[in-house]
Enzyme design. Structure first.
Site, short mmCIF file in Angstrom:
data_model
loop_
_atom_site.label_atom_id
_atom_site.label_comp_id
_atom_site.label_asym_id
_atom_site.label_seq_id
_atom_site.Cartn_x
_atom_site.Cartn_y
_atom_site.Cartn_z
N ASP A 43 -37.39 11.75 -119.21
CA ASP A 43 -37.45 13.67 -118.18
C ASP A 43 -36.66 13.86 -118.58
O ASP A 43 -35.26 13.75 -118.29
CB ASP A 43 -38.37 13.42 -117.41
N GLU A 224 -48.26 15.16 -113.29
CA GLU A 224 -46.53 14.60 -113.31
C GLU A 224 -46.41 15.54 -113.47
O GLU A 224 -46.20 16.93 -113.49
CB GLU A 224 -46.59 13.81 -114.55
C1 FRU Z 1 -42.82 11.42 -116.80
C2 FRU Z 1 -42.78 10.48 -115.86
C3 FRU Z 1 -42.39 11.06 -114.71
C4 FRU Z 1 -41.60 9.62 -113.96
C5 FRU Z 1 -40.67 9.64 -115.23
C6 FRU Z 1 -40.29 8.13 -115.36
O1 FRU Z 1 -42.44 11.38 -118.00
O2 FRU Z 1 -43.68 9.43 -115.95
O3 FRU Z 1 -43.48 11.04 -113.83
O4 FRU Z 1 -40.71 10.47 -113.16
O5 FRU Z 1 -41.57 9.90 -116.41
O6 FRU Z 1 -39.05 7.87 -115.95
#
Ligand code: FRU
Length: 487
Positions: A43, A224
């Protein structure tokens, strides 16, 4: 001095340096998309513009191209074209984030940049890691300049969250409005229902739960990366749901990202809704991107007042049909181009920020709809007549087509590595813009009303381009790469 931090940073630095020649020689590495110097990326985090400088932080595992322990990497730029890489800036080195520095956001507040992120903690033992065995702490770090990071302050612990949630609460997105701070967090309620928590604060440290947002009907078990923002007076609730069922022309990937238009989340009264829960109109959820590779985007408001979105070109928990061939080359994934978000009636459009035009090089003319771009990097704009069917092929096997209200992105087995087709309903077609960068294509349909982002893996660099769309007008430019300075 924090020993763990020193070791994690030094090891990342060593791997980045050691792997640089291998990465530099890989023709699938992108030229004008942000990637980490080595290893795994997911992300975008902490997007902001602070005192004129854009900052792009990101989820990063330099230690393993398949992912694993998450740190934050950091790029900055004055113009979204020339970038500086600053290495690893946040590492899991405190009791509150020891299993990973997870996603979060940046708030630019006067003379400080304040980062909020999720500190992931996983206990050793026999846990399901859903109902028990993990913590998602909300952590705040203040930076005077966007580069030096202050102390980590844990502002929300598991016991502070409502009791009807599982351990999955994360990804704080913070904004300030009328002197108050607000934060949304994504969550998984007990009983497997995705939801968003909205907190408020007078000082950015003490947070009070104001509202929750979820759906009436089933819309996934976990939401998320929530992002609430107001664009042209219209509030938007964006998030990335997991567990929504696949349909013919929607929700075709394992997980999804999109938005719904809502009333002001703060003024939203509780007519027909009980307590602090508000029901999002998820039947009107619109996906940001219909391609094979897109997830967990984040937006920010820049100093010129533009709402800019950056997404992750990738997905977690990969689908079984797809083998990403860059893993064995020691890297995986990238970020999308910065996309300006604008509103067109009931939908939002995304279009590459204007700055990227500075990367256009030579203009290439097509002969009978055909051309070859030796570098494999180009910007193709085709404007045509609504009603006529359209087919654009790159490298022969990446095909965008439109016909009778349906757009499709198809990949040949060689280019797609197991992925075949993604579709989207597009009533009529008047423009297609494709930005192709070695092994990534971003396809913007009708000025960005619909977007398809995908990876593809050609066996040679030069790209053939073929356009079939009777009566259309085509422009094709080669694209130069970002210039990247590594500190
Ligand atoms: C989304 C996610 C988020 C988390 C991060 C961990 O892709 O799963 O929810 O904070 O990636 O890398």
């Amino acid at each position: 001095m924090n020993e763990l931090r020193t070791i994690l940073k030094a090891e990342a630095h060593r791997l980045e340096r050691e792997n640089a020649p291998r990465m530099g020689a890989d023709p699938w590495r992108m030229k004008f998309h942000l990637m980490p110097p080595t290893g795994w990326m997911n992300d975008p985090n902490g997007l902001c513009q602070f005192h004129g400088t854009y900052h792009v932080f990101f989820q990063y595992t330099p230690y393993d191209a398949r992912g694993g322990l998450k740190v934050w990497g950091h790029y900055s730029s004055r113009d979204l074209i020339r970038w500086e890489y600053h290495g690893v800036c946040l590492t899991p080195d405190s009791p509150y984030d020891v299993s990973g520095v997870y996603s979060g956001s940046a708030l630019t507040d006067g003379d400080a940049m304040v980062l909020y992120y999720t500190g992931n903690v996983k206990y050793d033992g026999d846990y399901d890691y859903v109902e028990s065995g993990r913590e998602g702490n909300t952590i705040m770090v203040t930076s005077p300049d966007g580069f030096q990071m202050g102390d980590k302050i844990c502002v929300l612990r598991p016991q502070d969250y409502p009791h009807d949630y599982t351990c999955h609460i994360r990804d704080p997105k913070v904004w300030k409005e009328n002197g108050q701070y607000y934060m949304v967090l994504g969550g998984r309620k007990k009983g497997d229902k995705g939801a968003i928590l909205l907190y408020s604060s007078a000082d950015g440290r003490e947070w009070k739960l104001e509202r929750e947002f979820s759906s009436q009907e089933d819309f996934g078990y976990m939401w998320e990366c929530p992002d609430f923002f107001c664009l042209d007076g219209q509030w938007i609730a964006a998030f990335s749901p997991q567990g929504v069922g696949r349909q013919e022309t929607a929700f075709q990937n394992i997980y999804h990202s999109g938005y719904v238009m809502i009333q002001s989340p703060l003024a939203w009264d509780s007519k027909g809704e009980s307590g602090r829960m508000r029901v999002l109109p998820v039947e009107r959820f619109r996906e940001w991107d219909m391609g094979f590779d897109f997830y967990a985007p984040q937006t920010f408001l820049d100093e010129a007042g533009r709402r800019i979105l950056v997404g992750w070109i990738g997905l977690p928990d990969g689908d079984k049909e797809y083998q990403n061939p860059t893993v064995e080359r020691g890297w995986q994934h990238a970020l999308t181009l910065p996309r300006e978000v604008t509103r067109r009636g009931k939908m939002l459009c995304q279009y590459p920020v204007g700055e990227l035009k500075a990367l256009r090089g030579e203009e290439i003319s097509l002969e009978q709809g055909q051309a070859i771009v030796n570098s494999g990097c180009f910007d193709l704009v085709v404007r045509g007549k609504p009603g006529k069917s359209c087919r654009i092929a790159i490298h022969g096997g990446l095909v965008f087509s439109w016909r009778d209200g349906m757009a499709a992105l198809e990949l040949s087995p060689e280019l797609g590595r197991g992925r075949a087709v993604r579709r989207a309903q597009v009533e009529s077609l008047w423009e297609v813009r494709i930005l192709a960068d070695a092994s990534v294509a971003e396809i913007y349909v009708n000025g960005g009303e619909t977007v398809f982002t995908t990876r593809y893996y050609p066996d040679h660099t030069a790209a053939s381009v073929s356009v079939f769309w009777p009566g259309s007008q085509t422009n094709l430019w080669t694209m130069d790469g970002f210039s990247i300075i590594r500190r």
